[in-house]
Design a protein around this motif. Structure first.
Motif, short mmCIF file in Angstrom:
data_model
loop_
_atom_site.label_atom_id
_atom_site.label_comp_id
_atom_site.label_asym_id
_atom_site.label_seq_id
_atom_site.Cartn_x
_atom_site.Cartn_y
_atom_site.Cartn_z
N ASP A 122 -2.75 11.56 -0.16
CA ASP A 122 -3.79 12.21 0.21
C ASP A 122 -4.35 12.13 0.81
N TYR A 123 -4.37 11.86 2.31
CA TYR A 123 -3.95 11.54 3.67
C TYR A 123 -4.98 10.76 3.86
N SER A 124 -4.93 8.58 3.02
CA SER A 124 -5.37 7.79 2.99
C SER A 124 -4.71 6.80 2.32
N VAL A 125 -4.49 5.66 3.27
CA VAL A 125 -4.40 4.48 2.39
C VAL A 125 -4.43 3.58 1.86
N ASP A 126 -3.93 3.58 0.26
CA ASP A 126 -3.68 2.51 -1.19
C ASP A 126 -3.63 1.31 -1.06
N GLN B 278 3.39 11.94 2.98
CA GLN B 278 1.93 11.17 1.86
C GLN B 278 2.80 11.81 0.49
N ARG C 140 0.37 6.02 0.70
CA ARG C 140 -0.13 6.85 1.38
C ARG C 140 -0.69 8.04 0.86
N ARG D 222 -1.94 18.07 8.78
CA ARG D 222 -1.88 18.48 6.98
C ARG D 222 -1.62 19.45 6.12
N SER E 219 0.54 -1.58 0.34
CA SER E 219 0.25 0.54 0.13
C SER E 219 0.84 1.74 0.03
#
Length: 242
Positions: A111-115, A222, A109, A238, A107
């Motif tokens: 844009d402040y999400s984990v994909d 990020q 990181r 952020r 995965s």
């Protein structure tokens, strides 16, 4: 000027842009990072991952991923199968992004999400034909394990309600092919996804290189998709530090 800037790119077969953090075995000391050492075998770039050896298809320095293919898979051969059992659970970031101990991750990181960078394909051997379950893709005459049973593939994670009586998992393997949710699945589609291979990320190493020791600095890292660049910042903030 840093040492990495003095090292010309290496090449092997179709991969001609091997540069920091990657290196080829035998490159000069100081070029690339030993954690990301690749090998050139029979004019094919290979990456050793856990207990397996994978063929490198592409290195993407923009999003910090490398795409690899299991060498057991063969073009124009629907009976070929991956050699290695590999899933998200093999990667340390499956526990949590702050617990990474491996050079490669499943995965990243952004844009402040984990994909996740790949999804699973699960191959099952069933003692009887499976009907009325669209998730089960019949391999037909392509795949036989010891000439017994019926082989099916499932795209995505296998959950308890998907299990059919008399079926058991034979193999789990990743793919990053994006067509699995836009097609009516056939085994030809499954094979296309397998042959495409799967991405793994080295973003954690890139973050350490850019931002320093994140744990020691209580910092975060990020990928900013709007700027196509890594951003370092205070943990939980952020706002970028630099």
């Amino acid at each position: 000027m840093e040492q990495e800037d003095l090292c010309p790119p290496s090449s092997c077969g179709e991969i001609t842009n091997i540069t920091h953090p990657f290196r080829l075995k035998g490159d000069p000391i100081g070029c690339g990072d030993k954690r990301y050492e690749l090998a050139c075998e029979n004019d094919v770039t290979v990456l050793y991952l856990y207990w397996g050896k994978y063929n490198v298809e592409a290195i993407n320095y923009d999003n910090f991923t490398v795409r690899v293919v299991d060498p057991g898979l063969q073009q124009q051969n629907c009976s070929s199968l991956p050699r290695y059992f590999l899933s998200l659970s093999n990667f340390s970031d499956a526990i949590g992004y702050s617990d990474i101990t491996d050079p490669y991750q499943a995965s990243y990181r952004i844009d402040y999400s984990v994909d996740q960078v790949f999804q699973h394909i699960v191959l099952l051997n069933c003692s009887h034909p499976v009907a009325d379950n669209d998730k089960y893709v019949n391999s037909g005459s392509c795949v036989k394990w010891e000439s017994e049973g019926y082989i099916y593939a499932i795209a995505g994670d296998l959950i308890a309600e998907d299990f059919e009586v008399g079926c058991h998992v034979k193999l789990v393997t990743p793919t990053s092919w994006r067509g699995l949710h836009t097609h009516k699945l056939s085994y030809t589609t499954i094979l296309e996804a397998l042959l495409y291979g799967f991405d793994i990320s080295w973003m954690a190493g890139a973050c350490d290189h850019k931002c320093g020791n994140l744990s020691a600095q209580r910092s975060d890292c990020q990928f900013d998709s709007s700027k196509h660049a890594l951003r370092c910042g205070k943990h939980g903030s952020r706002y970028p530090l630099f």
